[in-house]
Design a protein around this motif. Structure first.
Motif, PDB file in Angstrom:
ATOM      1  N   GLU A   1       0.819  -1.198   0.000  1.00 17.68           N
ATOM      2  CA  GLU A   1       0.000   0.000   0.000  1.00 17.68           C
ATOM      3  C   GLU A   1       0.860   1.258   0.000  1.00 17.68           C
ATOM      4  OE1 GLU A   1      -3.343   2.178   2.846  1.00 17.68           O
ATOM      5  OE2 GLU A   1      -2.732   0.093   3.239  1.00 17.68           O
ATOM      6  N   THR A   2       0.488   2.210  -0.848  1.00 20.33           N
ATOM      7  CA  THR A   2       1.211   3.470  -0.924  1.00 20.33           C
ATOM      8  C   THR A   2       0.791   4.374   0.220  1.00 20.33           C
ATOM      9  OG1 THR A   2       1.324   3.309  -3.333  1.00 20.33           O
ATOM     10  CG2 THR A   2       1.729   5.475  -2.349  1.00 20.33           C
ATOM     11  N   VAL A   3       1.772   4.953   0.907  1.00 21.38           N
ATOM     12  CA  VAL A   3       1.487   5.854   2.009  1.00 21.38           C
ATOM     13  C   VAL A   3       1.354   7.276   1.472  1.00 21.38           C
ATOM     14  CG1 VAL A   3       2.294   6.744   4.226  1.00 21.38           C
ATOM     15  CG2 VAL A   3       2.765   4.368   3.587  1.00 21.38           C
ATOM     16  N   GLN A   4       0.237   7.910   1.779  1.00 17.60           N
ATOM     17  CA  GLN A   4      -0.006   9.272   1.336  1.00 17.60           C
ATOM     18  C   GLN A   4       0.571  10.271   2.338  1.00 17.60           C
ATOM     19  OE1 GLN A   4      -1.408   9.943  -1.665  1.00 17.60           O
ATOM     20  NE2 GLN A   4      -1.439   7.701  -1.939  1.00 17.60           N
ATOM     21  N   PRO A   5       0.867  11.477   1.903  1.00 16.08           N
ATOM     22  CA  PRO A   5       1.297  12.512   2.847  1.00 16.08           C
ATOM     23  C   PRO A   5       0.214  12.743   3.898  1.00 16.08           C
ATOM     24  CG  PRO A   5       1.730  13.185   0.585  1.00 16.08           C
ATOM     25  CD  PRO A   5       0.894  11.942   0.497  1.00 16.08           C
ATOM     26  N   PHE A   6       0.640  13.190   5.076  1.00 22.20           N
ATOM     27  CA  PHE A   6      -0.280  13.477   6.181  1.00 22.20           C
ATOM     28  C   PHE A   6      -0.600  14.966   6.148  1.00 22.20           C
ATOM     29  CE2 PHE A   6      -1.381  14.345  10.654  1.00 22.20           C
ATOM     30  CZ  PHE A   6      -2.317  13.341  10.876  1.00 22.20           C
ATOM     31  N   SER A   7      -1.891  15.287   6.047  1.00 23.34           N
ATOM     32  CA  SER A   7      -2.320  16.682   5.934  1.00 23.34           C
ATOM     33  C   SER A   7      -2.687  17.232   7.304  1.00 23.34           C
ATOM     34  CB  SER A   7      -3.529  16.794   5.002  1.00 23.34           C
ATOM     35  OG  SER A   7      -3.210  16.342   3.702  1.00 23.34           O
ATOM     36  N   ILE A   8      -2.079  18.354   7.657  1.00 22.42           N
ATOM     37  CA  ILE A   8      -2.377  19.012   8.921  1.00 22.42           C
ATOM     38  C   ILE A   8      -1.952  20.474   8.827  1.00 22.42           C
ATOM     39  CG2 ILE A   8      -0.166  18.282   9.931  1.00 22.42           C
ATOM     40  CD1 ILE A   8      -1.595  18.128  12.652  1.00 22.42           C
ATOM     41  N   ALA A   9      -2.785  21.351   9.334  1.00 23.85           N
ATOM     42  CA  ALA A   9      -2.500  22.789   9.357  1.00 23.85           C
ATOM     43  C   ALA A   9      -2.152  23.337   7.986  1.00 23.85           C
ATOM     44  CB  ALA A   9      -1.356  23.080  10.334  1.00 23.85           C
ATOM     45  N   GLY A  10      -2.790  22.780   6.950  1.00 20.55           N
ATOM     46  CA  GLY A  10      -2.536  23.253   5.601  1.00 20.55           C
ATOM     47  C   GLY A  10      -1.214  22.798   5.022  1.00 20.55           C
ATOM     48  N   GLU A  11      -0.541  21.865   5.700  1.00 18.99           N
ATOM     49  CA  GLU A  11       0.747  21.359   5.233  1.00 18.99           C
ATOM     50  C   GLU A  11       0.639  19.875   4.914  1.00 18.99           C
ATOM     51  OE1 GLU A  11       4.313  22.554   7.136  1.00 18.99           O
ATOM     52  OE2 GLU A  11       3.363  24.191   8.238  1.00 18.99           O
ATOM     53  N   GLU A  12       1.509  19.419   4.028  1.00 19.39           N
ATOM     54  CA  GLU A  12       1.583  18.017   3.650  1.00 19.39           C
ATOM     55  C   GLU A  12       2.914  17.458   4.166  1.00 19.39           C
ATOM     56  OE1 GLU A  12      -0.811  16.265   1.683  1.00 19.39           O
ATOM     57  OE2 GLU A  12      -2.033  18.028   2.157  1.00 19.39           O
ATOM     58  N   ILE A  13       2.840  16.460   5.056  1.00 21.65           N
ATOM     59  CA  ILE A  13       4.050  15.869   5.634  1.00 21.65           C
ATOM     60  C   ILE A  13       4.307  14.552   4.939  1.00 21.65           C
ATOM     61  CG2 ILE A  13       5.126  15.036   7.753  1.00 21.65           C
ATOM     62  CD1 ILE A  13       3.324  16.993   9.255  1.00 21.65           C
ATOM     63  N   ALA A  14       5.445  14.439   4.289  1.00 18.46           N
ATOM     64  CA  ALA A  14       5.773  13.274   3.471  1.00 18.46           C
ATOM     65  C   ALA A  14       5.996  12.043   4.345  1.00 18.46           C
ATOM     66  CB  ALA A  14       7.027  13.566   2.644  1.00 18.46           C
ATOM     67  N   PRO A  15       5.709  10.849   3.810  1.00 20.97           N
ATOM     68  CA  PRO A  15       5.977   9.611   4.548  1.00 20.97           C
ATOM     69  C   PRO A  15       7.451   9.517   4.947  1.00 20.97           C
ATOM     70  CG  PRO A  15       4.635   9.158   2.612  1.00 20.97           C
ATOM     71  CD  PRO A  15       5.081  10.579   2.496  1.00 20.97           C
ATOM     72  N   GLY A  16       7.682   9.008   6.167  1.00 20.56           N
ATOM     73  CA  GLY A  16       9.045   8.824   6.647  1.00 20.56           C
ATOM     74  C   GLY A  16       9.713  10.091   7.133  1.00 20.56           C
ATOM     75  N   THR A  17       8.919  11.144   7.372  1.00 24.56           N
ATOM     76  CA  THR A  17       9.493  12.409   7.838  1.00 24.56           C
ATOM     77  C   THR A  17       8.744  12.896   9.076  1.00 24.56           C
ATOM     78  OG1 THR A  17       8.065  13.857   6.515  1.00 24.56           O
ATOM     79  CG2 THR A  17      10.079  13.031   5.466  1.00 24.56           C
ATOM     80  N   MET A  18       9.302  13.910   9.731  1.00 30.74           N
ATOM     81  CA  MET A  18       8.631  14.527  10.868  1.00 30.74           C
ATOM     82  C   MET A  18       8.698  16.038  10.723  1.00 30.74           C
ATOM     83  SD  MET A  18      11.238  14.136  14.088  1.00 30.74           S
ATOM     84  CE  MET A  18      12.787  15.050  14.147  1.00 30.74           C
ATOM     85  N   ARG A  19       7.781  16.710  11.413  1.00 35.48           N
ATOM     86  CA  ARG A  19       7.760  18.162  11.363  1.00 35.48           C
ATOM     87  C   ARG A  19       7.182  18.703  12.664  1.00 35.48           C
ATOM     88  NH1 ARG A  19       5.359  20.600   6.020  1.00 35.48           N
ATOM     89  NH2 ARG A  19       6.883  19.068   5.310  1.00 35.48           N
ATOM     90  N   ASP A  20       7.752  19.801  13.146  1.00 38.13           N
ATOM     91  CA  ASP A  20       7.231  20.496  14.316  1.00 38.13           C
ATOM     92  C   ASP A  20       6.321  21.633  13.857  1.00 38.13           C
ATOM     93  OD1 ASP A  20       8.680  18.814  15.941  1.00 38.13           O
ATOM     94  OD2 ASP A  20      10.346  20.215  16.200  1.00 38.13           O
ATOM     95  N   LEU A  21       5.119  21.678  14.446  1.00 36.81           N
ATOM     96  CA  LEU A  21       4.129  22.691  14.091  1.00 36.81           C
ATOM     97  C   LEU A  21       3.722  23.478  15.320  1.00 36.81           C
ATOM     98  CD1 LEU A  21       1.832  20.420  11.899  1.00 36.81           C
ATOM     99  CD2 LEU A  21       3.623  21.960  11.074  1.00 36.81           C
ATOM    100  N   ALA A  22       3.282  24.702  15.101  1.00 36.36           N
ATOM    101  CA  ALA A  22       2.775  25.543  16.188  1.00 36.36           C
ATOM    102  C   ALA A  22       1.436  26.120  15.747  1.00 36.36           C
ATOM    103  CB  ALA A  22       3.764  26.654  16.516  1.00 36.36           C
TER     104      ALA A  22
END
Length: 354
Positions: free
Chosen positions: A2-23
């Motif tokens: 199965e293909t993993v889609q980007p994770f959508s949050i706060a108007g941003e797309e977070i790519a599979p296998g990555t992390m991001r800090d949001l405020a």
């Protein structure tokens, strides 16, 4: 695969296998500065569920902050299946002022679902649900006892949910409590929206302690392993029987004075066992506190100076307290062995004694 889609949050797309800090901006403070809710999103390289781990919804209950910090340093999105949202401090206002409450004196955990145009507590509750809870299928929210009180590490769950019993067993805390849902609480809203919740209680307000932190970190990792989100042994081949209860009792000081504890959190007790003695200022006229039930002590007051009527011990009703912690072969056997006896009763918590 199965293909993993980007994770959508706060108007941003977070790519599979990555992390991001949001405020997430919350509101403008008296200084004119904008306050925000900090979240770390770890989006796995493989498909899986989305869960959140949150701390300090009461600003002085900071054990969970240490747990989230440890998880933030050890979880690897490249090795993760699914998505984990980490919230080290839900109530940043209380966290900064060492207070349970927000500046408007409201309790964030009685303010859900909140509203975008409501009070400060309502705005924060609204953002927390919309951006965090509403994107997940499971949450783990970490609390402590109030100031000058200590809670044995325990998991609290809604009654009648078999999946939550299994996940609580996987967490591996010494005690599982089936406790009622409070109106306006995060757990209450989550259940209404179909999001399962584990609530961890451990330790004391404004303090870190090793047992609580290590229980929290290992417990979250065990749940992730049980869900297949990380490659690790969930430890369920040898499960210790937890204390599992749906009713409890507080034991209060029979007089004012100085307390000398005989028992502590985690101890099994039988009805009539001496818990502590309360004396006068010169050590005179000691009065004994005894357990009113068979059970496990799940919380105690840490301040020896007491007034008459102060709640000193919290005991979960367990019919065979000596069996707690015994090894057993499977999680199914552990669930059956720890089944609470009798019907559920209203289980007391910190809000009803402080």
């Amino acid at each position: 695969m199965e293909t993993v889609q980007p994770f959508s949050i706060a108007g941003e797309e977070i790519a599979p296998g990555t992390m991001r800090d949001l405020a997430f901006p919350i509101t403008t403070m008296a200084t004119g500065n904008t306050s925000s809710l900090g979240v770390r999103v770890l989006h796995g390289a493989r498909p899986g569920p989305a869960i959140f781990v949150s701390a300090a919804i009461h600003g002085d209950e900071i054990v969970g902050t240490a747990v989230v910090q440890r998880l933030a340093q050890t979880l690897d999105p490249q090795a993760l299946a699914g998505t984990v949202l980490l919230v080290p401090v839900a109530n940043i206002f209380g966290f900064m002022t060492h207070s349970r409450y927000l500046p408007d004196r409201r309790d964030l955990n009685r303010s859900f679902p909140g509203s975008a145009g409501g009070s400060l507590a309502g705005q924060l509750a609204h953002i927390f649900y919309r951006e965090i809870v509403g994107r997940c299928e499971l949450g783990i929210d970490i609390h402590t006892a109030a100031i000058h009180r200590y809670n044995l590490p325990q998991i609290r769950i809604a009654s009648g949910n078999k999946r939550l019993v299994e996940l609580a067993m996987a967490f591996g805390a010494p005690v599982i409590i089936e406790s009622p849902l409070r109106d306006g609480s995060l757990r209450d809203l989550a259940q209404k929206k179909g999001v399962d919740m584990l609530l961890m209680e451990a330790g004391e307000a404004l303090r870190f302690d090793r047992l609580s932190i290590e229980t929290g970190v290992s417990g979250v990792n065990r749940v992730l392993a049980h869900l297949g989100m990380i490659e690790a042994d969930d430890g369920l081949t040898e499960v210790g029987i937890p204390a599992r209860a749906n009713k409890s009792s507080w034991v209060r000081a029979p007089r004012g004075g100085v307390t000398h504890r005989v028992r502590k959190s985690g101890d099994p007790v039988r009805k009539g066992d001496v818990l502590a003695r309360v004396t006068g200022l010169f050590g005179d006229d000691p009065l004994e506190l005894v357990s009113p039930i068979d059970g496990i002590i799940i919380g105690h007051a840490t301040l020896p100076v007491v007034h008459q009527g102060d709640a000193l011990f919290h005991i979960a009703a367990i019919p065979n307290p000596e069996r707690v912690g015994a090894r057993i072969d499977t999680i199914t056997d552990a669930i059956l062995a720890s089944e609470p006896e009798g019907s559920a009763e209203r289980l007391l918590d910190e809000d009803e004694v402080v």
